[in-house]
Write an enzyme that holds these catalytic residues in place. Sequence first.
Site: not given
Ligand code: NAI
Length: 398
Positions: A48-49, A113, A236, A245, A274
């Site tokens: 998820g980079a 992934a 949530y 979670k 965020l």
């Molecule tokens: P985002 O949507 O910005 O990034 C998600 C990433 O996962 C992207 O790089 C995307 O290409 C990749 N991805 C999605 N499906 C995929 C797949 N099948 N195969 C390969 N890559 C895949 O999301 P964000 O917000 O950065 O979330 C990341 C983690 O952080 C999640 O677990 C989320 O629950 C957690 N989180 C998010 C918060 C927020 O407020 N945004 C707060 C606390 C935790």
Amino acid sequence: MHIQPLIDGVIARTAHPFGCQQSIDNQIAYVKRSKPIKQGPKRVLILGASSGFGLAARIALTFGGAEADTIGVSYERGPSDKGVGSAGWYNNIFFKQRAQQDGRIAINIVGDAFSSQVQEQVIEAIETYFEGEVDLVIYSLASAMRPKGDGNFWRSAIKPIGNTVSGATINLETQQWVESELPPATEDEIEATLKVMGGEVWEQWVDLLINSESVSDNFKTIAFSYIGPEVTHPLYLDGTLGRAKVDLHQASHSLNLKLSQIGGSAYATVCKALVTKASVFIPGLSPYLLALYRVMKNRGNHEECIEQMQRLFSDKLYGQSVVPVDNERLLRMDDWELESSVQNEVMDLLAQMDANNFKRLGDFEGYYNSFLNLNGFGLEGIDYSKKLDLAALYELNP
Ligand code: NAI
């Protein structure tokens, strides 16, 4: 061609490649002037980079003191007759360019992934570029679905459990406050969300790396979680996402037990709420985000993904004799968000906020801009009236 923001509800349908590049450069500049990461990892795998926390973590570890080489997995869309491609596609491209200019290895693997093909590609890349070992795995997938392996999918449903809950969402296209009622999830929806967003796939990935003897001494792995204050719990923590979670937290404990036998460790890392591509989907979270942004910006301690990740690696995960965790063994990056003085102000604002005043009381401008920035829009230094040479852009590969 000119590229303008095209928003459909809470989904961006366009992205500006050079805006994405500018955003990467801004994040690199931030980590370079921040407290450096000491004794950090050198070989990092990020699942998820390409956006949000995963991308910020990659930038922090490459440019913020650790000088790490990285393999990044993401699921992004390149250019086609449907459009220029997704923001994450260009984030991958421009991150790699900058990393290589600094002499770092940066490998992008674009694919699912959850698939065994991507697992094989990653193992091969670790062999080829990391001499067979990885020091840190970051699990930062935010996905709506996971293949079951028989042609069907588990699809996550962001819903309450037990009761109907009402909450507001900000429609970014119309810039309006939309009240909605969410019925409770069915047992199948609860189970599916857990399969997509819980800890199972994180554990599978780490097991795969352990079994292929790809983890180094002092190996660490982290995955991101959210808990939030009580006002967000009905939707949530007490809902389907929270159930997933909690499962992720349990996975951190079982992984940690397994890894401790070979000198490694695992942490569920609880981050701040965020605006990201994923979080704007969560019904009921938007008013809270508007109030939180307003309060933390007024206090001067607002953080975006990049600030959270630099602080995580420089203050908590590396360079310390002991990684600081709470009594449930969670690593808390939501410490500033949940301070009682911050929450008291947030709750005061939320009590007054409604469809008519949310733009004035909350930080709507900041919320909206953060969303635009994720897709390469609204960034200083970019001339959005300039025509883009699409043929040259289409030549670029992650
Ligand atoms: P985002 O949507 O910005 O990034 C998600 C990433 O996962 C992207 O790089 C995307 O290409 C990749 N991805 C999605 N499906 C995929 C797949 N099948 N195969 C390969 N890559 C895949 O999301 P964000 O917000 O950065 O979330 C990341 C983690 O952080 C999640 O677990 C989320 O629950 C957690 N989180 C998010 C918060 C927020 O407020 N945004 C707060 C606390 C935790």
